[in-house]
Design an enzyme around this catalytic site. Sequence first.
Site, PDB file in Angstrom:
ATOM      1  N   HIS A   8      49.071 -39.892 -79.588  1.00 36.02           N
ATOM      2  CA  HIS A   8      49.993 -38.758 -79.415  1.00 36.02           C
ATOM      3  C   HIS A   8      50.097 -38.340 -77.946  1.00 36.02           C
ATOM      4  O   HIS A   8      49.265 -38.700 -77.115  1.00 36.02           O
ATOM      5  CB  HIS A   8      49.514 -37.573 -80.257  1.00 36.02           C
ATOM      6  N   ARG A  58      50.029 -32.398 -83.316  1.00 41.98           N
ATOM      7  CA  ARG A  58      50.259 -33.104 -82.055  1.00 41.98           C
ATOM      8  C   ARG A  58      50.808 -34.512 -82.284  1.00 41.98           C
ATOM      9  O   ARG A  58      51.582 -35.024 -81.472  1.00 41.98           O
ATOM     10  CB  ARG A  58      48.986 -33.125 -81.205  1.00 41.98           C
ATOM     11  N   GLU A  82      42.623 -37.613 -86.794  1.00 37.67           N
ATOM     12  CA  GLU A  82      41.405 -37.692 -85.982  1.00 37.67           C
ATOM     13  C   GLU A  82      40.217 -37.275 -86.847  1.00 37.67           C
ATOM     14  O   GLU A  82      40.381 -36.844 -87.994  1.00 37.67           O
ATOM     15  CB  GLU A  82      41.579 -36.760 -84.775  1.00 37.67           C
TER      16      GLU A  82
END
Length: 204
Positions: A8, A58, A82
Amino acid sequence: MRIFLVRHGMDEEGYRGGWSQRGLIEQGIIQSERLGDYLYHHSEQYKINTVISSDLPRAVQTTKELEKRLDIKAHYLKDWREMNNGDLAGMPNKEAEVKYAGVYFNTLGMDIPFPGGESPRNFYNRICTSFRDLGQSIEEQQVESNVLLVTHGGVINILYYLLGHQNWTNKSEFHSIGNTSIHTVEKGVDGWKFSGMNMISHLG
């Protein structure tokens, strides 16, 4: 058959990442726009047919800029998030250093989770399973190749170790993974392998 892994765009510094709900800063939007333009102008080189993204803000913001230029609707999946850092997600660093002193990704034991989150081993297993499932889906033509996958630095780092047949722990060295960088994975006779790493020419 190729998978293009993309990290990202740039997000806010000063906060813990992980499952943070914070989005991109202006520079991150610009980076994402530039990547979208690059992929559009090099469409014959990449031949992207499928876009998949983490569903964290994000990554979503990055992918939305790519969707505009590629004219492909993305699939947003929790699998590609993540590491789940639980109670620390999006917390200002100064606050985290008081409330959770010494608790960082690389200070956890492999089977010790973040408070309210997942352990490094859980994270590793989740990403390995997600990649193997995606690879199999592409090979069985359930997912159309080539795939653009927008995700996170920690995820891409694990895949370097997985596809390089190297052991990974949360204390392993981190590969160079710039914001909006492209990392190319190709299917060959020996399985999926990296053929391009940390491509950021669109930011030049």
